[in-house]
Design a protein around this motif. Structure first.
Motif, PDB file in Angstrom:
ATOM      1  N   THR A   1       9.591   5.869   4.723  1.00 20.75           N
ATOM      2  CA  THR A   1      10.040   7.724   5.195  1.00 20.75           C
ATOM      3  C   THR A   1       9.074   7.996   5.633  1.00 20.75           C
ATOM      4  O   THR A   1       9.702   9.311   6.782  1.00 20.75           O
ATOM      5  CB  THR A   1       9.502   8.654   3.732  1.00 20.75           C
ATOM      6  N   LEU A   2       8.246   7.287   6.311  1.00 25.21           N
ATOM      7  CA  LEU A   2       7.636   7.862   8.146  1.00 25.21           C
ATOM      8  C   LEU A   2       8.308   7.405   8.861  1.00 25.21           C
ATOM      9  O   LEU A   2       8.205   7.819   9.938  1.00 25.21           O
ATOM     10  CB  LEU A   2       5.820   6.887   7.735  1.00 25.21           C
ATOM     11  N   TRP A   3       8.979   6.286   8.678  1.00 23.43           N
ATOM     12  CA  TRP A   3      10.236   5.941  10.224  1.00 23.43           C
ATOM     13  C   TRP A   3      11.120   6.573   9.942  1.00 23.43           C
ATOM     14  O   TRP A   3      11.373   6.759  11.559  1.00 23.43           O
ATOM     15  CB  TRP A   3       9.936   3.687   9.775  1.00 23.43           C
ATOM     16  N   ASN A   4      11.497   7.315   8.627  1.00 25.45           N
ATOM     17  CA  ASN A   4      12.559   8.287   9.238  1.00 25.45           C
ATOM     18  C   ASN A   4      12.266   9.533   9.380  1.00 25.45           C
ATOM     19  O   ASN A   4      12.893  10.395  10.268  1.00 25.45           O
ATOM     20  CB  ASN A   4      13.305   8.430   7.449  1.00 25.45           C
ATOM     21  N   ALA A   5      10.761  10.310   8.972  1.00 27.32           N
ATOM     22  CA  ALA A   5       9.777  11.529   9.948  1.00 27.32           C
ATOM     23  C   ALA A   5       9.758  11.158  10.878  1.00 27.32           C
ATOM     24  O   ALA A   5      10.244  12.260  12.405  1.00 27.32           O
ATOM     25  CB  ALA A   5       9.090  11.698   9.504  1.00 27.32           C
ATOM     26  N   GLU A   6       9.430  10.213  11.729  1.00 30.48           N
ATOM     27  CA  GLU A   6       9.183   9.665  13.926  1.00 30.48           C
ATOM     28  C   GLU A   6      10.688   9.677  13.856  1.00 30.48           C
ATOM     29  O   GLU A   6      10.898  10.183  14.935  1.00 30.48           O
ATOM     30  CB  GLU A   6       8.852   8.501  13.084  1.00 30.48           C
ATOM     31  N   ARG A   7      11.905   9.075  13.502  1.00 30.04           N
ATOM     32  CA  ARG A   7      12.740   9.355  14.113  1.00 30.04           C
ATOM     33  C   ARG A   7      13.873  10.660  14.270  1.00 30.04           C
ATOM     34  O   ARG A   7      14.638  11.420  15.050  1.00 30.04           O
ATOM     35  CB  ARG A   7      14.020   8.058  13.560  1.00 30.04           C
TER      36      ARG A   7
ATOM     37  N   THR B   1       0.756  -1.351   0.118  1.00 28.05           N
ATOM     38  CA  THR B   1      -0.285  -0.021   0.180  1.00 28.05           C
ATOM     39  C   THR B   1       1.068   0.489  -0.113  1.00 28.05           C
ATOM     40  O   THR B   1       0.103   2.385  -0.130  1.00 28.05           O
ATOM     41  CB  THR B   1      -1.333  -0.286   1.347  1.00 28.05           C
ATOM     42  N   GLY B   2       2.085   1.345   0.148  1.00 25.90           N
ATOM     43  CA  GLY B   2       2.889   2.671  -0.170  1.00 25.90           C
ATOM     44  C   GLY B   2       4.103   2.447   0.878  1.00 25.90           C
ATOM     45  O   GLY B   2       4.272   0.852   1.614  1.00 25.90           O
ATOM     46  N   ASN B   3       4.758   3.293   1.037  1.00 27.61           N
ATOM     47  CA  ASN B   3       6.421   2.848   1.286  1.00 27.61           C
ATOM     48  C   ASN B   3       6.309   3.398   2.951  1.00 27.61           C
ATOM     49  O   ASN B   3       6.064   4.953   3.169  1.00 27.61           O
ATOM     50  CB  ASN B   3       7.382   3.514   0.799  1.00 27.61           C
TER      51      ASN B   3
END
Length: 177
Positions: free
Chosen positions: A74-80, A69-71
């Motif tokens: 990028t969200l994981w990197n933004a959270e970190r 459904t998506g990558n």
């Protein structure tokens, strides 16, 4: 002694003894001597069969294709990145109180708590356990609580002394004698 070598060889192979019994259709011959047993342990593993392949694909839960459904990298990197940025935002915002610093602290703290609670809701309020509606309601409530928290913090920043000044005031209170 021979049983020891059969069990030992079944632990070293990726296929259990039962799969080899299914494939062969008969009970495997047990080695009679130590040398023949040790030689059988050193032989290369047989190619996986259809029964072994189907055994490896067996799962008690349905297969999920979440990555399709998506990558999510990028969200994981933004959270970190936000977690690391909070290490600088909080001390600077507390040392130099201002409305902009308070607003930056409020937004980053609410984003951080939203992403953390969203992970908890996603992990523990699953559709397979609660149906399709309960997880959606929980995610909606999480959005509502996060928006209310951010709105309350903005109201407090603009109509009162702000986050940093409140924390400074709490730290400067003296106990009653």
């Amino acid at each position: 002694m021979a049983l020891h070598f059969v069990l030992r060889s079944s632990c070293r192979n990726s296929a259990p003894v039962f799969v080899s019994l299914l494939n062969a259709g008969k009970v495997p011959a047990v080695s009679r001597s130590l040398t023949s047993a040790s030689k059988s342990l050193l032989l290369p593993k047989p190619a996986p069969s259809l029964a072994l392949a189907s055994l490896r694909q067996f799962s008690a839960s349905p297969v999920r294709r979440a990555a399709a459904t998506g990558n999510h990298v990028t969200l994981w990197n933004a959270e970190r990145a936000l977690s690391v940025a909070l290490l600088g935002i909080l001390p600077v915002g507390l040392l130099f109180p201002s409305q902009a610093g308070d607003a930056l602290m409020a937004v980053s703290i609410v984003m951080h708590q939203y992403w953390g609670l969203e992970a908890i809701v996603t992990d523990y309020v699953r559709p397979i356990l609660f149906g399709a509606t309960v997880p959606k309601v929980c995610h909606g409530l999480l959005l509502l609580v996060s928006a209310a928290t951010l709105g309350g913090l903005f109201y407090f920043i603009h109509n009162d002394i702000g986050i940093a000044n409140t924390i400074r005031k709490i730290w400067s209170t003296k106990p009653k004698a």
